[in-house]
Design a protein around this motif. Structure first.
Motif, short mmCIF file in Angstrom:
data_model
loop_
_atom_site.label_atom_id
_atom_site.label_comp_id
_atom_site.label_asym_id
_atom_site.label_seq_id
_atom_site.Cartn_x
_atom_site.Cartn_y
_atom_site.Cartn_z
N MET A 1 11.99 -8.32 9.76
CA MET A 1 10.97 -7.29 10.00
C MET A 1 10.71 -6.46 8.76
O MET A 1 10.24 -5.34 8.82
N VAL A 39 -0.15 3.63 -1.22
CA VAL A 39 0.44 3.58 -2.56
C VAL A 39 1.63 4.51 -2.71
O VAL A 39 1.79 5.48 -1.97
N GLN A 40 2.45 4.18 -3.69
CA GLN A 40 3.54 5.07 -4.09
C GLN A 40 3.64 4.92 -5.60
O GLN A 40 3.57 3.79 -6.12
N ALA A 41 3.79 6.01 -6.34
CA ALA A 41 3.92 5.96 -7.79
C ALA A 41 4.93 7.01 -8.19
O ALA A 41 4.81 8.17 -7.80
N TRP A 42 5.93 6.60 -8.97
CA TRP A 42 6.97 7.58 -9.33
C TRP A 42 7.76 7.12 -10.54
O TRP A 42 7.65 5.97 -10.96
N ASP A 43 8.53 8.05 -11.10
CA ASP A 43 9.36 7.78 -12.27
C ASP A 43 10.77 7.40 -11.84
O ASP A 43 11.26 7.89 -10.82
N GLU A 66 1.07 1.77 5.80
CA GLU A 66 1.94 2.86 5.36
C GLU A 66 3.31 2.29 4.93
O GLU A 66 3.89 1.49 5.67
N ILE A 67 3.78 2.68 3.75
CA ILE A 67 5.05 2.14 3.24
C ILE A 67 6.22 2.76 3.99
O ILE A 67 6.38 3.98 4.01
N GLU A 68 7.03 1.91 4.61
CA GLU A 68 8.10 2.42 5.47
C GLU A 68 9.28 2.95 4.66
O GLU A 68 9.76 4.04 4.89
N MET A 69 9.75 2.15 3.70
CA MET A 69 10.89 2.58 2.90
C MET A 69 10.39 3.27 1.63
O MET A 69 10.33 2.69 0.56
N ARG A 70 10.03 4.52 1.79
CA ARG A 70 9.52 5.29 0.67
C ARG A 70 10.65 5.73 -0.25
O ARG A 70 10.47 5.88 -1.45
N PHE A 71 11.82 5.93 0.35
CA PHE A 71 12.94 6.50 -0.41
C PHE A 71 13.78 5.40 -1.03
O PHE A 71 14.76 4.93 -0.44
N VAL A 72 13.36 4.96 -2.20
CA VAL A 72 14.11 3.97 -2.97
C VAL A 72 14.22 4.52 -4.39
O VAL A 72 13.48 5.43 -4.77
N TYR A 73 15.14 3.98 -5.15
CA TYR A 73 15.29 4.43 -6.53
C TYR A 73 14.54 3.54 -7.52
O TYR A 73 14.04 4.02 -8.52
#
Lengths: 202, 401
Positions: A1, A39-43, A66-73
């Motif tokens: 999933m 979208v997600q964009a980060w440093d 919508e991105i489910e796992m937003r909290f990644v490194y």
């Protein structure tokens, strides 16, 4: 999933390309957002605060929902890798985790074959794009203060990020050159990057 | 005009403070909250915000500066992360006891050792019993909104208390999200200038924090406690007004997701609630009736709202993201409070601590599925351990197989 998320990793040099690297992520994300992507964009959190010249990673993630796992490194499996500086190919496994059939976009005066000579795992690539983004851009935006966690005060896409992301649009179908031009502050440089990009299919 | 922006939690806090028209800012750098002060310093330097920007020589000085400014009648703003938060520990009780409604932005960070810069709530949770208002935002939008709402709650003369306006370091503070910034005029209407009841004034001298005799102490303490009697009514008013003014849908204390017919619930504060909701979506597709109950305020702990929410289910897993070594559940600090809140219920749910998201570890969807398995088993067997250190317990690891 697990959800399908398209991952992009952008490599830049510390301090003098930190801001341009972030601008590249924002340009790509804004262009994809305009095209209806989530979208997600980060440093990279561990790469900051940066030191002069160290390799830095910046990330973009694009999805149709919508991105489910937003909290990644980090992006573990980038399908697209962008280098703001061609010397980063040396000694760094820039394609680590790339699924088969990915793309590499390099800011360089060199040819695709010259760059490929430095990439031991090039069989992962479907194509490589070389563009002299530094030559096509009027200037490079530098923020010596750093802006970790902050807001961009400078116009996004005034420097080398515009032609570089323009060139990436040539091989990435998740955002269009039309939308990159719309969101970049230096529109002609974005288009010039697209037009001047040398693409080599592998 | 309200405008949509793509901001990190740090930027959201800075712009929330700007729109709240803070008058004195005290700063000292530490990741990850530093971005807030970098933004505010730019806004002050550019002339967009008329505020005194004071550099402390450390966090203890920082909070002391905010304390002094607030005593003088200014709307004061400061902030910190991790070890910086605990370095200022001495200053928290005086600010609350002096009933000075300054605000401290917290982008949380794990405490040493070793030098970890990931998110964990333990830093400021250590200061939860000093008389400050405390709650976590789950998104840059909520950071912005809370910054403005907390000032109105804290400055209300029925309350008069300082506030820890918290967000998860990195996850919320550094990953930008779409959010709406409100029109300055509308924010001004919602949050009038601070009207201090007893400002420092040379023409009418007053004394803050004098020495007292020991038998005078409890009378001072009880006043701080009484402030917490009225506070829930004030919070409800403020959140309702904010929702009305800006079209938000916050519950004052507990944000519920699919709780009405749920058998098991994740009880959680902060950003990981977002992942928890997606986990619930997938669990529901598999027939597991799970829900999310998100705590918006740790202080005041909303006893009745929590009891009402958790009474809907048979088993509750508290995702702690903080530590209480040797504490009641041998887990975190929230489960004991949730249990106490449910103590008078006829049908108390099983409540356990899930030790997850410590040191900035990502709480993955799989981890939520593992927690759901533990909770579903607890519903069947009628019992559960006091705490589960996720990914270290045999029965949790077994569910990953």
């Amino acid at each position: 999933m697990s959800q399908e998320v398209y991952e992009v990793t952008i490599w830049a040099r510390g301090v003098f390309q930190d801001m341009e690297g972030r601008h590249a992520t924002l340009l790509m994300a804004n262009a994809a957002d305009l095209g209806g992507k989530f979208v997600q964009a980060w440093d990279d959190y561990a790469d900051l605060p940066d030191r002069v010249g160290v390799p830095l990673r910046k990330y973009v993630r694009l999805a149709d929902e919508e991105i489910e796992m937003r909290f990644v490194y980090v992006n573990n499996n980038p399908s697209l890798v962008v280098l703001m500086d061609d010397t980063i190919v040396k000694g760094m496994n820039i394609l680590r985790g790339m699924p088969q059939g990915g793309s590499l976009v390099v800011n360089t005066k060199r040819t695709p074959d010259e760059i490929l000579a430095f990439i031991p795992n090039k069989e992962l690539l479907a194509n490589i794009v070389c563009v002299d983004a530094s030559g096509l851009a009027a200037d490079t935006a530098i923020d010596f203060m750093g802006s970790e966690g902050g807001v961009e005060v400078a116009a996004v896409g005034a420097g080398i990020s515009a032609p570089l992301v323009g060139a990436a649009a040539k091989v990435c179908d998740r955002f269009t050159i039309e939308n990159v031009v719309k969101v970049a502050s230096n529109k002609s440089a974005a288009q010039a990057g697209f037009d001047a990009a040398q693409v080599k299919a592998l | 005009m309200a405008k949509e922006v793509f901001y990190s939690g740090c930027a959201a806090a800075a712009y929330g403070a700007k729109d709240a028209r803070v008058e004195v800012i005290s700063s000292y750098p530490i990741r990850p909250y530093t971005g807030i002060m970098m933004e505010l310093s730019k806004l002050v330097a550019n002339g967009e915000l008329d505020a005194e920007f004071v550099l402390g020589e450390g966090e203890h000085a920082q909070v002391s500066i905010a304390y002094g400014a607030s005593a003088a009648g200014a709307r004061a703003y400061t902030g910190s992360s991790g070890v910086g938060v605990v370095y200022a520990m001495e200053c928290y009780s005086p600010a609350a006891g002096g009933r000075l409604p300054c605000q401290m932005a917290i982008a949380d960070r794990a405490l040493d050792p070793p030098g970890d810069f990931g998110s964990e709530h333990t830093d400021v949770m250590s200061a939860r019993d000093q008389g400050w208002i405390m709650g976590w935002a789950e998104s840059p939008q909520e950071v912005y909104d809370n910054t403005i709402m907390y000032y109105r709650i804290g400055e209300d003369h029925r309350v008069q208390l300082p506030q820890f306006c918290c967000q998860d370091g990195y996850f919320v503070s550094h990953i930008p999200g779409k959010m709406q910034m409100e029109d300055q005029k509308a924010v001004d209407d919602f949050l009038p200038p601070y009207n201090p009841p007893h400002p420092l004034n040379p023409k009418k001298p007053i004394n803050h924090g004098p020495q007292i005799f020991p038998d005078q102490g409890s009378a001072i303490n009880v006043q701080r406690a009484v402030a917490f009697d009225d506070i829930e009514a004030v919070i409800s008013e403020v959140v309702t007004d904010y929702n009305k003014a800006f079209g938000r849908k916050y519950s004052p204390f507990v944000d519920e997701y699919m709780m009405d017919d749920a058998d098991i619930a994740f009880f959680i504060q902060g950003g990981h609630a977002r992942t928890a909701r997606y986990a619930v979506n997938h669990l529901r597709k598999k027939g597991v009736k799970a829900g999310v109950s998100r705590l918006r305020f740790m202080r005041p702990f909303p006893t009745e709202a929590v009891a009402a929410s958790l009474s809907k289910v048979k088993a509750v897993g508290v995702i702690e993201t903080n530590t209480s070594y040797g504490g009641v559940t041998r887990g975190g600090n929230i489960a004991p409070e949730a249990r106490a809140a449910c103590y008078n219920l006829d049908n108390r749910p099983i409540i356990t601590s899930f030790m997850a998201g410590l040191g900035g570890e990502i709480v993955t969807l799989n981890e939520f599925y593992a927690m759901a398995k533990v909770l579903s088993d607890a519903v069947k067997s009628g019992k559960a351990n006091n705490s589960y250190w996720m990914n270290f317990e045999k029965e949790v690891l077994d569910t990953h197989k």
